[in-house]
Design a protein around this motif. Sequence first.
Motif, PDB file in Angstrom:
ATOM      1  N   PRO A 184       0.935  11.104  16.554  1.00 59.65           N
ATOM      2  CA  PRO A 184       2.093  10.874  17.430  1.00 59.65           C
ATOM      3  C   PRO A 184       2.955   9.664  17.094  1.00 59.65           C
ATOM      4  O   PRO A 184       3.990   9.466  17.731  1.00 59.65           O
ATOM      5  N   MET A 185       2.563   8.826  16.131  1.00 62.91           N
ATOM      6  CA  MET A 185       3.251   7.541  15.961  1.00 62.91           C
ATOM      7  C   MET A 185       4.614   7.677  15.300  1.00 62.91           C
ATOM      8  O   MET A 185       4.812   8.484  14.395  1.00 62.91           O
ATOM      9  N   GLU A 186       5.547   6.838  15.746  1.00 60.81           N
ATOM     10  CA  GLU A 186       6.861   6.724  15.123  1.00 60.81           C
ATOM     11  C   GLU A 186       6.769   5.676  14.014  1.00 60.81           C
ATOM     12  O   GLU A 186       6.093   4.648  14.168  1.00 60.81           O
ATOM     13  N   VAL A 187       7.440   5.929  12.909  1.00 55.00           N
ATOM     14  CA  VAL A 187       7.393   4.962  11.808  1.00 55.00           C
ATOM     15  C   VAL A 187       8.191   3.721  12.176  1.00 55.00           C
ATOM     16  O   VAL A 187       9.180   3.783  12.923  1.00 55.00           O
ATOM     17  N   GLN A 188       7.737   2.570  11.665  1.00 56.05           N
ATOM     18  CA  GLN A 188       8.347   1.277  11.990  1.00 56.05           C
ATOM     19  C   GLN A 188       9.184   0.771  10.812  1.00 56.05           C
ATOM     20  O   GLN A 188       9.101   1.286   9.705  1.00 56.05           O
ATOM     21  N   LEU A 189       9.965  -0.273  11.053  1.00 56.96           N
ATOM     22  CA  LEU A 189      10.887  -0.763  10.019  1.00 56.96           C
ATOM     23  C   LEU A 189      10.182  -1.433   8.856  1.00 56.96           C
ATOM     24  O   LEU A 189      10.627  -1.344   7.711  1.00 56.96           O
ATOM     25  N   THR A 190       9.060  -2.124   9.124  1.00 55.58           N
ATOM     26  CA  THR A 190       8.434  -2.959   8.107  1.00 55.58           C
ATOM     27  C   THR A 190       7.033  -2.480   7.774  1.00 55.58           C
ATOM     28  O   THR A 190       6.364  -1.807   8.576  1.00 55.58           O
ATOM     29  N   ASP A 191       6.568  -2.871   6.594  1.00 60.45           N
ATOM     30  CA  ASP A 191       5.202  -2.567   6.187  1.00 60.45           C
ATOM     31  C   ASP A 191       4.203  -3.289   7.091  1.00 60.45           C
ATOM     32  O   ASP A 191       3.115  -2.778   7.354  1.00 60.45           O
ATOM     33  N   PHE A 192       4.574  -4.473   7.557  1.00 57.73           N
ATOM     34  CA  PHE A 192       3.717  -5.220   8.473  1.00 57.73           C
ATOM     35  C   PHE A 192       3.477  -4.436   9.765  1.00 57.73           C
ATOM     36  O   PHE A 192       2.333  -4.273  10.213  1.00 57.73           O
ATOM     37  N   GLU A 193       4.553  -3.927  10.361  1.00 56.37           N
ATOM     38  CA  GLU A 193       4.414  -3.159  11.608  1.00 56.37           C
ATOM     39  C   GLU A 193       3.610  -1.882  11.387  1.00 56.37           C
ATOM     40  O   GLU A 193       2.716  -1.542  12.170  1.00 56.37           O
ATOM     41  N   ASN A 194       3.945  -1.147  10.337  1.00 53.84           N
ATOM     42  CA  ASN A 194       3.226   0.102  10.073  1.00 53.84           C
ATOM     43  C   ASN A 194       1.751  -0.167   9.834  1.00 53.84           C
ATOM     44  O   ASN A 194       0.890   0.590  10.302  1.00 53.84           O
ATOM     45  N   SER A 195       1.431  -1.246   9.130  1.00 53.73           N
ATOM     46  CA  SER A 195       0.033  -1.616   8.915  1.00 53.73           C
ATOM     47  C   SER A 195      -0.637  -1.958  10.239  1.00 53.73           C
ATOM     48  O   SER A 195      -1.793  -1.589  10.479  1.00 53.73           O
ATOM     49  N   ALA A 196       0.085  -2.664  11.107  1.00 50.35           N
ATOM     50  CA  ALA A 196      -0.478  -3.060  12.398  1.00 50.35           C
ATOM     51  C   ALA A 196      -0.881  -1.843  13.229  1.00 50.35           C
ATOM     52  O   ALA A 196      -1.981  -1.802  13.799  1.00 50.35           O
ATOM     53  N   TYR A 197      -0.013  -0.842  13.291  1.00 50.94           N
ATOM     54  CA  TYR A 197      -0.327   0.351  14.085  1.00 50.94           C
ATOM     55  C   TYR A 197      -1.480   1.141  13.472  1.00 50.94           C
ATOM     56  O   TYR A 197      -2.357   1.643  14.180  1.00 50.94           O
ATOM     57  N   MET A 237     -14.835  -3.626   6.535  1.00 52.73           N
ATOM     58  CA  MET A 237     -13.781  -4.328   7.251  1.00 52.73           C
ATOM     59  C   MET A 237     -12.717  -4.869   6.300  1.00 52.73           C
ATOM     60  O   MET A 237     -11.541  -4.962   6.656  1.00 52.73           O
ATOM     61  N   SER A 238     -13.107  -5.233   5.085  1.00 52.18           N
ATOM     62  CA  SER A 238     -12.153  -5.816   4.142  1.00 52.18           C
ATOM     63  C   SER A 238     -11.045  -4.837   3.759  1.00 52.18           C
ATOM     64  O   SER A 238      -9.977  -5.254   3.300  1.00 52.18           O
ATOM     65  N   GLU A 239     -11.284  -3.534   3.962  1.00 51.03           N
ATOM     66  CA  GLU A 239     -10.260  -2.531   3.640  1.00 51.03           C
ATOM     67  C   GLU A 239      -8.991  -2.748   4.476  1.00 51.03           C
ATOM     68  O   GLU A 239      -7.882  -2.436   4.035  1.00 51.03           O
ATOM     69  N   PHE A 240      -9.164  -3.291   5.681  1.00 54.88           N
ATOM     70  CA  PHE A 240      -8.006  -3.511   6.542  1.00 54.88           C
ATOM     71  C   PHE A 240      -7.012  -4.490   5.920  1.00 54.88           C
ATOM     72  O   PHE A 240      -5.836  -4.493   6.259  1.00 54.88           O
ATOM     73  N   ASN A 241      -7.506  -5.314   5.033  1.00 56.12           N
ATOM     74  CA  ASN A 241      -6.652  -6.326   4.414  1.00 56.12           C
ATOM     75  C   ASN A 241      -5.898  -5.793   3.202  1.00 56.12           C
ATOM     76  O   ASN A 241      -5.145  -6.536   2.570  1.00 56.12           O
ATOM     77  N   THR A 242      -6.098  -4.499   2.870  1.00 52.68           N
ATOM     78  CA  THR A 242      -5.420  -3.918   1.706  1.00 52.68           C
ATOM     79  C   THR A 242      -4.311  -2.951   2.093  1.00 52.68           C
ATOM     80  O   THR A 242      -3.539  -2.511   1.247  1.00 52.68           O
ATOM     81  N   VAL A 243      -4.227  -2.607   3.385  1.00 53.87           N
ATOM     82  CA  VAL A 243      -3.279  -1.586   3.838  1.00 53.87           C
ATOM     83  C   VAL A 243      -1.833  -2.022   3.607  1.00 53.87           C
ATOM     84  O   VAL A 243      -1.027  -1.292   3.019  1.00 53.87           O
ATOM     85  N   GLU A 244      -1.513  -3.215   4.059  1.00 54.06           N
ATOM     86  CA  GLU A 244      -0.128  -3.684   3.947  1.00 54.06           C
ATOM     87  C   GLU A 244       0.276  -3.843   2.490  1.00 54.06           C
ATOM     88  O   GLU A 244       1.402  -3.499   2.100  1.00 54.06           O
ATOM     89  N   ASP A 245      -0.654  -4.332   1.675  1.00 55.00           N
ATOM     90  CA  ASP A 245      -0.357  -4.499   0.249  1.00 55.00           C
ATOM     91  C   ASP A 245      -0.054  -3.150  -0.391  1.00 55.00           C
ATOM     92  O   ASP A 245       0.874  -3.025  -1.200  1.00 55.00           O
ATOM     93  N   ASN A 246      -0.812  -2.110  -0.006  1.00 58.24           N
ATOM     94  CA  ASN A 246      -0.563  -0.785  -0.560  1.00 58.24           C
ATOM     95  C   ASN A 246       0.778  -0.238  -0.107  1.00 58.24           C
ATOM     96  O   ASN A 246       1.521   0.370  -0.887  1.00 58.24           O
ATOM     97  N   MET A 247       1.127  -0.464   1.161  1.00 60.70           N
ATOM     98  CA  MET A 247       2.439  -0.016   1.652  1.00 60.70           C
ATOM     99  C   MET A 247       3.565  -0.735   0.917  1.00 60.70           C
ATOM    100  O   MET A 247       4.612  -0.143   0.634  1.00 60.70           O
TER     101      MET A 247
END
Length: 638
Positions: free
Chosen positions: A428-441, A114-124
């Motif tokens: 199918p996803m469209e890319v979002q403006l921010t790293d936060f949004e992209n991480s959320a999806y 589960m802790s991997e989810f907390n590294t996605v935005e940082d990597n983006m």
Amino acid sequence: MGLLAQGSPLSWEETKRHADHVRRHGILQFLHIYHAVKDRHKDVLKWGDEVEYMLVSFDHENKKVQLVLSGEEVLETLQEKGERSNPNHPTLWRPEYGSYMIEGTPGQPYGGTMSEFNTVEDNMRKRRKEATSLLEENQALCTITSFPRLGCPGFTLPEYKPNPVEGGASKSLFFPDEAINKHPRFSTLTRNIRHRRGEKVVINVPIFKDKNTPSPFIEAFPEDEEAARASKPDHIYLDAMGFGMGNCCLQVTFQACSISEARYLYDQLATICPIVMALSAASPFYRGHVSDIDCRWGVISASVDDRTREERGLEPLKNNSYRISKSRYDSIDSYLSKCGEKYNDIDLTIDKEIYEQLRREGIDHLLAQHVAHLFIRDPLTLFEEKIHLDDANESDHFENIQSTNWQTMRFKPPPPNSDIGWRVEFRPMEVQLTDFENSAYVVFVVLLTRVILSYKLDFLIPLSKVDENMKVAQKRDAVLRGLFYFRKDICKGGNAVVDSCGKAQSSPELAQEEYTLMSIDTIINGKEGVFPGLIPILNSYLENMEVDVDTRCSILNYLKLIKKRASGELMTVARWMREFVANHPDYKQDSLITDEMNYSLMMKCNQIATELCECPELLGSSFRKVKYSGNKTDSSSN
């Protein structure tokens, strides 16, 4: 962007002569892989995301923004400083169709904790900072799905004029070949799609009818008979692969523990594709016009549609073998798991000889028809040096066909002689403006796969209804106005599900109708007595997992964004862009986007992405404010 072989590309006529050879040996390669790893299981969950970026340049003096055709040079430097110097570099970079585009992925796949989810935005964030550091002053790295003035005069830097005469790759009236990545695969794909089809690709995007939009809206092409025939009233006419493949997207690939789990996930996620596409809608503008759609999917589908007139049913079959109902970029055409078989209600065109060959080799009916359906397509690119291969140890011919079937989901066998397992790709996803949004999806989709497997959820409905959902998902404001077919009872065989309060309950008997029309708000957030909602189910799952406080907080922030987009409390990127243009002082309510309007919009997008300004209507209060460094544009010049 699929297989990127090096070598001497063949023309369409030469490629066509080798098409049966590629198909024949592609099937042999698939069979070698299948027999080698069909019983492989207990692979651990690994997953990764792919984010596509555009390079843009701001001319503050003239209030103009252009796409920078330096993607190849930026990519070369990123790879040289990154993976070539350090195999454990945290990011990987790959080419994309446009010479103004690059694609970034994590250097290593994420794992199952589960802790991997907390590294996605940082990597983006690392990716954005890394690439931005190589740009010149007043240039930026943008995660926008569709550049609003793509195809308008002077949209590239340096500026090039399109070449609609014979000899060009696309022969576009609007999109210059110089905007295509210089790797030979991309221009060859462009040229060969056009040659195979027998004419240019045709994309007609419905115009948004504003107060002062001409009615009917008609564009005249007096010097181009092909365009005059192909363009429709009240539509924006596009004529090149670049209008589709030159857009950006967000994708996620998962490794399953076995082939059966991969097939199960492939089917379940296929039903989610239209829902997440509508939730991530981010592309309302095309060739300087406001359109009446919010997603790129149909545009990109038409941009690579290589079917001949015979295959499209416009002429009797004579030179071709099949009528083919869809472009090679579209939604899936058959489920792969046993539980999905009864919902396969779409007529499936298959290569019967390949199907019989696969069945003789012990491949079950569902997987055999899936592969035999993919292989009704011709290879679109072939390199002279890659014609004769070792079928036991190489898979280029299989991947040649597989990687140019661009569908909502992709079922991916392991590469030969590798430690990679069976995978599925969510596309199918469209890319979002921010790293936060992209991480959320990304986190939302990955977490959903964990819940599907843990709770044995069942989202399956007739595949024809998924196709209908795909059409609805692309419409303007589909997230709020659209109704989507969705399964009422998602519990398989009496397993516990959760109600709209997040508490476990046992499944009642299935109603006479297994599915009904629902809003995205109901599907995502739930509605008492109708459907429990995906977010409450995910929250229930999280309550039963051991998650550190920081990770839990991040996940809940991501889910809050998805929840509020679904309810309408927050705008999609597409809706926010529409509002921005509608309120621009230069907008004449005529569906036209000028250079200055585009400049203002892209400046704002970049400021939001680099956290130089807030955007509560898009991001709400859940957006974590972490100071971004590395922005190359001077906002004070605006």
